[in-house]
Design a protein around this motif. Structure first.
Motif, short mmCIF file in Angstrom:
data_model
loop_
_atom_site.label_atom_id
_atom_site.label_comp_id
_atom_site.label_asym_id
_atom_site.label_seq_id
_atom_site.Cartn_x
_atom_site.Cartn_y
_atom_site.Cartn_z
N SER A 269 27.04 46.04 41.22
CA SER A 269 27.06 45.82 39.61
C SER A 269 28.50 46.55 39.26
O SER A 269 29.17 46.17 38.08
CB SER A 269 25.85 46.16 38.81
N TYR A 270 28.76 47.61 39.90
CA TYR A 270 29.66 48.36 39.30
C TYR A 270 31.26 47.82 39.62
O TYR A 270 32.07 47.81 38.78
CB TYR A 270 29.78 49.88 39.70
N TYR A 271 31.23 47.31 40.76
CA TYR A 271 32.46 46.43 41.12
C TYR A 271 32.40 45.50 39.98
O TYR A 271 33.82 45.31 39.34
CB TYR A 271 32.36 45.66 42.37
N HIS A 272 31.64 44.88 39.65
CA HIS A 272 31.87 43.37 38.76
C HIS A 272 32.25 44.10 37.24
O HIS A 272 32.80 43.66 36.51
CB HIS A 272 30.48 42.70 38.63
N GLU A 273 31.53 45.41 36.96
CA GLU A 273 31.82 45.83 35.56
C GLU A 273 33.29 46.36 35.67
O GLU A 273 33.85 46.28 34.81
CB GLU A 273 30.84 47.13 35.80
N LEU A 274 33.78 47.01 36.76
CA LEU A 274 35.24 47.43 36.64
C LEU A 274 36.01 46.18 36.54
O LEU A 274 36.95 46.38 35.91
CB LEU A 274 35.54 48.02 38.04
N LEU A 275 35.78 45.00 37.42
CA LEU A 275 36.81 43.90 37.20
C LEU A 275 36.54 43.32 35.75
O LEU A 275 37.67 42.75 35.33
CB LEU A 275 36.28 43.08 38.19
N ARG A 276 35.59 43.31 35.19
CA ARG A 276 35.33 42.79 33.76
C ARG A 276 36.24 43.77 32.94
O ARG A 276 36.88 43.36 32.22
CB ARG A 276 33.89 42.74 33.24
N ALA A 277 36.10 45.05 32.93
CA ALA A 277 36.81 46.04 32.04
C ALA A 277 38.54 45.64 32.55
O ALA A 277 39.13 45.75 31.60
CB ALA A 277 36.44 47.38 32.52
N HIS A 278 38.76 45.58 33.67
CA HIS A 278 40.25 45.33 34.25
C HIS A 278 40.75 44.04 33.46
O HIS A 278 41.74 44.12 32.83
CB HIS A 278 40.20 45.16 35.58
N ARG A 279 39.99 43.01 33.35
CA ARG A 279 40.23 41.92 32.67
C ARG A 279 40.40 42.01 31.23
O ARG A 279 41.27 41.36 30.60
CB ARG A 279 39.57 40.62 33.23
N ARG A 280 39.48 42.71 30.70
CA ARG A 280 39.76 42.71 29.14
C ARG A 280 40.75 43.43 28.74
O ARG A 280 41.56 43.35 27.79
CB ARG A 280 38.51 43.50 28.79
N GLU A 281 41.47 44.46 29.75
CA GLU A 281 42.64 45.18 29.40
C GLU A 281 43.94 44.84 29.98
O GLU A 281 44.72 45.68 29.86
CB GLU A 281 42.24 46.86 29.73
N ILE A 282 43.83 43.74 30.42
CA ILE A 282 45.14 43.37 31.22
C ILE A 282 46.38 43.01 30.22
O ILE A 282 47.36 43.46 30.62
CB ILE A 282 44.70 42.02 32.12
N VAL A 283 45.83 42.56 29.07
CA VAL A 283 47.09 42.39 28.07
C VAL A 283 47.80 43.86 27.84
O VAL A 283 48.71 43.87 27.92
CB VAL A 283 46.54 41.91 26.94
N ALA A 284 46.90 44.84 27.56
CA ALA A 284 47.30 46.10 27.24
C ALA A 284 47.88 46.85 28.35
O ALA A 284 48.99 47.49 28.18
CB ALA A 284 46.06 47.04 26.74
N LEU A 285 47.37 46.44 29.65
CA LEU A 285 48.21 46.96 30.50
C LEU A 285 49.59 46.31 31.02
O LEU A 285 50.53 46.94 31.15
CB LEU A 285 47.51 46.71 32.03
N LEU A 286 49.85 44.96 30.50
CA LEU A 286 51.02 44.27 30.81
C LEU A 286 51.92 44.83 29.69
O LEU A 286 53.03 44.79 30.03
CB LEU A 286 50.78 42.80 30.75
N LYS A 287 51.38 45.11 28.52
CA LYS A 287 52.32 45.70 27.47
C LYS A 287 52.48 47.17 27.43
O LYS A 287 53.54 47.66 26.79
CB LYS A 287 51.70 45.35 26.14
N ASN A 288 52.07 47.97 28.36
CA ASN A 288 52.13 49.45 28.35
C ASN A 288 53.78 49.82 28.75
O ASN A 288 54.06 49.22 29.79
CB ASN A 288 51.23 49.88 29.43
N PRO A 289 54.14 50.63 27.75
CA PRO A 289 55.67 50.94 28.16
C PRO A 289 55.96 52.04 29.45
O PRO A 289 57.03 52.24 29.74
CB PRO A 289 56.18 51.40 26.75
N GLU A 290 54.71 52.49 29.98
CA GLU A 290 55.16 53.74 31.06
C GLU A 290 55.56 53.01 32.29
O GLU A 290 54.50 52.90 33.29
CB GLU A 290 54.00 54.43 31.00
#
Length: 323
Positions: A269-290
């Motif tokens: 269940s934790y793999y799927h939880e991590l993957l869902r969280a990754h997908r939720r934050e993908i826009v923030a990740l792509l916009k991150n300036p670092e």
């Protein structure tokens, strides 16, 4: 009172412990050291090796205790330490003969922490690594930035020496089995303003033999450490929010990839939880300036991980992505 206390947690380390102890004995400032060996319930000859070493040196003490883990052993050492400065060396690692002298000189000049550059070794010999042109002396937010960016190979792990008064009453979390050293560091950083990074590689960490499978730790606990590191960073320096977030998001991407190559972890269940969280934050990740943490290639791979973990796994296996 000794000038530098070195704490060495020891558990079933009879194979590599002699090399560690030899590196401590060879320190150019050996007479100003207090070496505290904490035998954490070893079932091999580690305890005897520690006792034999202590019998030859007045400035070496051995603490024997029931097994409680590395954090418990380091805490026992911290409680017993009397030095003005305190450093840590793991029992299967070793340090260059002038490591503590170099650290002492920086600490005497006003540094509150000295972060050793580290390289990995398979055997007992030091490995010559490229050296930067000059040491770094960091203040304030630059300390955090160097750690997040692994400047000169510096990481958030154990190879460090601190002023004892900066550590204060801080102790390692005994409920955390992965990332406890990083957690300890970031709590100490709330009181640490100045750090130094000597130019040469001074700490040699031992890698497992080639071909030996890596260990898999509780991923949920591991990711919680990254979240806490982000919280502590922003508490001290809010302007580093995007950098701390970049480190956390990239850590999650890296954990997902590690889980992808272990079939039994894909059904958790934790793999799927991590993957869902990754997908939720993908826009923030792509916009991150670092960009130093989230390079264009890493961002592309993170996006692929959202769309098709299977293809991301193939890319990962080709080792075209660096953490």
């Amino acid at each position: 009172m000794a000038e530098i206390s070195i704490i060495v947690p020891v558990y079933n380390a009879e194979k590599h412990l002699p090399r560690c102890l030899r590196s401590l004995q060879e320190q150019t400032v050996f007479d100003s050291l207090e070496i505290i060996l904490v035998n954490d319930g070893s079932s091999d000859r580690s305890g005897e090796i520690c006792d034999e070493f202590a019998a030859r040196h007045e400035n070496v003490r051995v603490l024997h205790k029931e097994n409680g883990g590395a954090s418990s052993a380091r805490n026992a050492g911290l409680d017993a330490a009397t030095g003005e400065f305190i450093g840590f060396v793991d029992s299967d690692d070793f340090i260059r003969r002038d490591a503590m002298e170099i650290a002492r000189d920086f600490l005497r000049k006003g540094a509150e922490g000295v972060f050793f550059r580290t390289t990995y070794v398979y055997g007992d010999e030091e490995v010559r690594a490229s050296e930067p042109p000059a040491p770094l002396e960091l203040e304030g937010a630059d300390v955090y930035r160097a750690l997040f960016l692994h400047t000169y190979g510096v990481g958030t792990g154990i190879p460090k020496v601190y002023r004892a008064d900066v550590i204060g009453e801080e102790r390692f979390s005994e409920d955390v089995c992965i990332g406890e050293d990083s957690l300890f560091l970031f709590h100490v950083l709330l009181r640490l303003h100045r750090a130094a990074v000597p130019a040469p590689v001074l700490y040699f960490a031992r890698k497992p033999p080639k071909g030996m499978p890596g260990r898999f730790y509780p991923e949920k606990q591991r990711f919680a450490v990254y979240a806490e590191m982000e919280r502590l960073t922003v508490q001290r320096y809010p302007e580093l929010l995007s950098l701390a977030q970049a480190d956390r998001m990239n850590a999650r991407r890296h954990m997902l990839l590690g889980m992808l190559v272990v079939p039994e972890l894909l059904d958790t269940s934790y793999y799927h939880e991590l993957l869902r969280a990754h997908r939720r934050e993908i826009v923030a990740l792509l916009k991150n300036p670092e960009r130093e943490v989230l390079t264009p290639k890493i961002k592309a791979h993170a996006l692929l991980l959202c769309v098709s973990p299977w293809l991301a796994k193939l890319w990962y296996k080709r080792r075209t992505i660096k953490r």
